[in-house]
Scaffold this motif. Structure first.
Motif, PDB file in Angstrom:
ATOM      1  N   PRO A  29       3.196   9.838 -12.973  1.00 39.42           N
ATOM      2  CA  PRO A  29       1.737   9.917 -13.023  1.00 39.42           C
ATOM      3  C   PRO A  29       1.199   9.802 -14.453  1.00 39.42           C
ATOM      4  N   LYS A  51      12.092   9.319  -8.105  1.00 40.37           N
ATOM      5  CA  LYS A  51      12.924  10.364  -7.521  1.00 40.37           C
ATOM      6  C   LYS A  51      12.439  10.792  -6.145  1.00 40.37           C
ATOM      7  N   ARG A  52      11.161  11.014  -6.023  1.00 38.14           N
ATOM      8  CA  ARG A  52      10.669  11.565  -4.762  1.00 38.14           C
ATOM      9  C   ARG A  52      10.122  10.515  -3.803  1.00 38.14           C
ATOM     10  N   ASP A  53      10.442   9.259  -4.044  1.00 39.78           N
ATOM     11  CA  ASP A  53      10.091   8.234  -3.065  1.00 39.78           C
ATOM     12  C   ASP A  53      10.959   8.473  -1.831  1.00 39.78           C
ATOM     13  N   PRO A  54      10.353   8.832  -0.694  1.00 39.77           N
ATOM     14  CA  PRO A  54      11.175   9.214   0.455  1.00 39.77           C
ATOM     15  C   PRO A  54      11.778   8.029   1.208  1.00 39.77           C
ATOM     16  N   GLN A  55      11.453   6.820   0.768  1.00 41.44           N
ATOM     17  CA  GLN A  55      11.899   5.649   1.522  1.00 41.44           C
ATOM     18  C   GLN A  55      13.110   4.999   0.855  1.00 41.44           C
ATOM     19  N   ILE A  56      13.907   4.336   1.670  1.00 42.36           N
ATOM     20  CA  ILE A  56      14.966   3.453   1.183  1.00 42.36           C
ATOM     21  C   ILE A  56      14.771   2.111   1.863  1.00 42.36           C
ATOM     22  N   PRO A  57      14.783   0.971   1.159  1.00 37.70           N
ATOM     23  CA  PRO A  57      14.829   0.929  -0.298  1.00 37.70           C
ATOM     24  C   PRO A  57      13.585   1.548  -0.926  1.00 37.70           C
ATOM     25  N   THR A  72       0.865  -1.174   0.000  1.00 38.81           N
ATOM     26  CA  THR A  72       0.000   0.000   0.000  1.00 38.81           C
ATOM     27  C   THR A  72       0.903   1.224   0.000  1.00 38.81           C
ATOM     28  N   PRO A  73       0.694   2.161  -0.925  1.00 38.79           N
ATOM     29  CA  PRO A  73       1.592   3.322  -0.964  1.00 38.79           C
ATOM     30  C   PRO A  73       1.314   4.266   0.192  1.00 38.79           C
ATOM     31  N   TYR A  74       2.350   4.979   0.639  1.00 38.18           N
ATOM     32  CA  TYR A  74       2.156   5.956   1.728  1.00 38.18           C
ATOM     33  C   TYR A  74       1.507   7.227   1.188  1.00 38.18           C
ATOM     34  N   VAL A  75       1.909   7.610  -0.026  1.00 38.81           N
ATOM     35  CA  VAL A  75       1.281   8.796  -0.605  1.00 38.81           C
ATOM     36  C   VAL A  75       0.125   8.378  -1.513  1.00 38.81           C
ATOM     37  N   GLU A  76      -0.754   9.315  -1.766  1.00 38.15           N
ATOM     38  CA  GLU A  76      -1.958   9.051  -2.530  1.00 38.15           C
ATOM     39  C   GLU A  76      -1.567   9.074  -4.008  1.00 38.15           C
ATOM     40  N   ASP A  94       6.981   9.382  -9.273  1.00 39.66           N
ATOM     41  CA  ASP A  94       7.077  10.468 -10.253  1.00 39.66           C
ATOM     42  C   ASP A  94       6.658  10.048 -11.654  1.00 39.66           C
ATOM     43  N   GLY A 112      11.977   2.615   6.605  1.00 41.70           N
ATOM     44  CA  GLY A 112      12.175   3.099   5.237  1.00 41.70           C
ATOM     45  C   GLY A 112      12.443   4.588   5.182  1.00 41.70           C
ATOM     46  N   ASP A 159      -7.276   8.963   1.339  1.00 43.93           N
ATOM     47  CA  ASP A 159      -6.850   7.891   0.433  1.00 43.93           C
ATOM     48  C   ASP A 159      -7.185   6.536   1.030  1.00 43.93           C
TER      49      ASP A 159
END
Lengths: 324, 445
Positions: free
Chosen positions: A299, A283-289, A120-124, A297, B57, B216
């Motif tokens: 859409p 690019k703007r995925d704030p997580q690692i991995p 499940t993604p953290y951002v919408e 990025d 993460g 969401d």
């Protein structure tokens, strides 16, 4: 071109009649148990076409040549891009209990519990552009591939992403022009959502005119994943009349997306235009991995599915679903 | 009271002028290196030692950004309640740099457990605090008491006791000239900065109302595993427990509430609202709500509607919108319109053209440390966190609650000390379900 495609089709029928249960060449609705959704699948007869574009074409890019003849086996293709309605069933996995009971008619043996799921993604991830009947976006190629495996497990029918060749063959729908309807970009708006008319967002699927084979939004709305590794020089290595070409590769990037999107200028929507995927799409995925499943990025990227008429062996099915 | 609630506008100012100062300082370094020595609290070009506390993460991502922001930063220590998370994090960071940078953290400097943070912080000049938010006030306190520069994720606490701690330490950090960046990254995103400047310059007049959204499908769930103690289960599935997470109105929607505070230029005076758990109410969903709708009233009279929902299959939107006396602003679209709806301004950059704000916040942090600047995000971080807690208090109790009441509340969710033998602050009943707040019955504490 028609006669050769028809001849090939006949050949295939003769060749495989004994080995495969043929479902006929009719288009059908893949009705999904327990939910309101169905997927409209149109039958695409196999045939030959000229892949790529000539240097003289407005917007032609080097990776679209040389033009070469390609033969493609028959398949069904979803008439529209996969929507959020459907894709979120795969993400939530709350629908898995409705998996069909496997029978002699099942083309696949995979069990839904064995299919890995997107996180499940953290951002919408629809970025407020809408979800009901709007195309799903921002999934990685792996996620689109696993959606196909999941849908196969759910329905008993073998689904996968199209190859680049299948995609272009279907997009052209018998045409050899820049777009399926011709070369005039003034007509593009009747068939496609692109930078010039999209109002800076994707639009509901299937609201423009379809191409000659009944496929909507092959040009524009969202660019679409294919199976192929992006190899800029791929066409120069192909033999004339090559059958079902596919650039198989293990690298996560770059893969090919096709068709252009709501964000693109007309030339990117051309039937022959190829676009490589990029690491920058996270690019703007704030997580690692960074997520294996989401491109924060991208859409502008979605997908549609195909079901080949000739069902691959279990081992080959797995290759299409990204098993090594 | 108004004075207390006014956001320090100078903070934004100083951040902007800081960029200029940084540029100046850089040229100063080039021309007269001795001049730098005389500046207070300047790290010059010495190696900066970095510690990561909370190896999920986001923490791993922030570490990559810190290591990218400045050539001469070394990750020296890592701390987490769970050893497996440290190993996964280290591997992820190493794989990201893929040999470009050597990432080595000595095994003896990988600290596991509830007190691991102290040992890691002790070894560093700069610390990244990215555990579940309940721990943040105590980790921040330790870092500031030991003179460390800090990057910490939002929210910065889950209860008012923690908020008061962060506010107290924010002052001390400032007096010690320590840099504190809070991961409310919209403050570091050029689109927001550009639009905020326009609003301040009067582009939509005075803000009278607004709507802020984080609607969401929800986030990850970690199922209970056989053999886990209750405490370990809650720590692993922390999103669903208020002492650790604070509910999604805090953990996620804080971003949008914070933008409302920033653009209105005040903190809310009071809040009332409603919420509940309609869909996300299973055994692995702890005690948090799946929707909140709060009306925040500001000292200037502005009213902001705040909605956050974690329900699949419903309208998705994450955005902030404001209406002023002269026009409106939609931040998602980047568009300012007049009272007739005609476009007055459109943010020119396209999708993805803005610099990555997650990187920018670290670029600014390290540039500021190098040049002797002071970024002081902690006070706003604490007050925006408190605004979200205020919203949660309003939806849980069904009452109208003031900012002052929330600030002085005795609600204390986070235990003072924890060991693996501690009993967590909330426990399931015989059916495995946790007590859920009920509006009209749940008391304001």
């Amino acid at each position: 071109m028609m006669p050769s495609r028809f001849f090939l089709y006949l050949t295939l029928v003769v060749l495989f009649q004994g080995m495969y249960s043929l479902k006929g060449q009719e288009s059908y609705e893949e009705k999904l148990n327990g939910v309101d959704h169905s997927i409209s699948m149109v039958f695409i007869e196999g045939g030959s076409f000229i892949m790529g574009s000539p240097k003289t074409q407005q917007g032609h890019f080097g990776d679209e040549g040389p033009q070469h003849e390609v033969t493609v086996s028959p398949f069904w293709m979803s008439t529209v891009e996969i929507t959020w309605d459907l894709y979120s069933l795969f993400v939530s996995r709350e629908w898995d209990q409705y998996q069909v009971v496997k029978s002699v008619d099942s083309e696949v043996s995979v069990d839904v519990d064995a299919v890995s799921g997107a996180t499940t993604p953290y951002v919408e991830m629809s970025f407020g552009m809408g979800t009901d009947n709007y195309p799903a976006i921002c999934m990685t190629q792996l996620a689109a591939v696993k959606f196909c495996e999941w849908l196969s497990a759910m329905t008993g029918h073998f689904y996968r992403l199209p190859t680049e060749a299948e995609w272009e063959y279907a997009a052209r729908a018998g045409s050899s022009s820049a777009y399926s309807f011709g070369d005039d970009i003034n007509v593009l708006g009747e068939y496609a959502w692109f930078e010039g008319n999209s109002n800076e967002k994707y639009q509901k699927v299937g609201t423009k005119k379809p191409n000659a084979w009944g496929l909507y939004d092959m040009h524009g709305n969202v660019a679409e994943w294919t199976l192929d590794q992006y190899v800029p020089s791929a066409y120069s290595k192909r033999k004339k009349g090559i059958e079902n070409p596919q650039e198989v590769g293990d690298k996560v990037y770059p893969k090919v997306v096709r068709g252009g999107s709501w964000m693109d200028a007309p030339s990117r929507l051309r039937s022959a235009a190829r676009r490589p995927s990029s690491k920058n799409w996270k690019k703007r995925d704030p997580q690692i991995p960074k997520s294996k499943w989401w491109h924060t990025d991208a859409p502008f990227v979605g997908f549609r599915i195909v079901r080949p008429k000739q069902i691959p062996s279990e081992e080959d099915q797995k290759k299409y679903w990204n098993y090594k | 009271m108004t004075k207390k609630k006014n956001i320090n506008r100078n903070e934004g100012e100083s951040r902007r002028s800081f960029v200029q100062k940084t540029a100046l300082a850089t040229s100063a370094i080039l021309t007269m290196p001795l001049g730098v020595e005389s500046m207070a609290n300047v790290q010059g070009d010495k190696k900066l030692k970095l510690a990561l506390v909370g190896c999920g993460g986001r923490g791993s991502g922030a570490t990559v950004q810190a290591l990218t922001a400045d050539e001469n930063v070394e990750l020296v220590a890592m701390a987490d309640a769970f050893g497996d998370r440290i190993e996964r994090s280290l591997k992820g960071i190493q794989e990201h740099f893929d040999g470009e940078k050597k990432i080595k953290v000595k095994e003896k400097n990988r600290f596991v457990g509830f007190d691991a943070y102290k040992k890691a912080i002790d070894l560093a000049d700069v610390v990244i605090l990215t555990t579940p938010p309940g721990f943040r006030p105590y980790h921040f306190e330790y870092a500031i008491n030991n003179d460390k520069h800090v990057f910490m994720e939002k929210p910065v606490a889950t209860d008012p006791v923690g908020i008061r701690k962060v506010l107290e330490m924010a002052k001390i950090a400032k007096s010690k000239k320590l840099n504190v960046v809070v991961g409310l990254q919209r403050h570091y995103q050029s689109k927001y900065i550009d639009l905020k400047q326009r609003v301040d310059a009067g582009a939509i007049g005075k803000i009278r109302s607004g709507q802020v959204y984080w609607n969401d499908a929800g986030v990850w769930v970690k199922k209970r595993k056989p053999g886990q103690s209750e405490l370990e289960y809650q720590m692993r599935n922390w999103y669903y427990f208020n002492w650790l997470c604070g509910d999604h109105i805090l953990e996620q929607h804080i971003h949008n509430i914070d933008v409302a505070n920033w653009f209105v230029g005040e903190y809310p005076e009071s809040a009332q609202g409603m919420g509940g758990r309609q869909v996300r109410n299973g055994l692995d969903h702890g005690e948090i709500f799946d929707h909140h709708f709060v009306e925040f009233t500001y000292p200037s009279g502005a009213v902001i509607s705040s909605q956050c929902r974690h329900i699949p299959g419903t309208m998705s939107r994450v955005d902030e919108v404001f209406q002023g006396t002269k026009g409106s602003l939609e931040i998602g679209k980047g568009e300012i319109t007049d009272l007739e709806g005609a476009t007055q301004y459109k943010y020119p950059k396209k999708w993805g053209e803005d610099a990555n704000p997650y990187q920018v916040e670290h670029d600014k942090l390290f540039a500021s440390i190098r040049s002797g600047g002071v970024i002081a995000d902690a006070e706003n971080g604490a007050k925006s966190t408190l605004s979200a807690i205020l919203g949660r208090m309003a939806t849980y109790t069904g009452k109208k609650i003031t900012f002052e009441e929330a600030l002085n509340s005795q609600l204390h969710l986070m235990p003072e000390t924890l060991t693996w033998d501690s009993t967590p602050p909330t426990l399931p009943d015989e059916n495995g379900l946790y007590p859920i707040p009920t509006p009209g019955k749940t008391k304001f504490i």
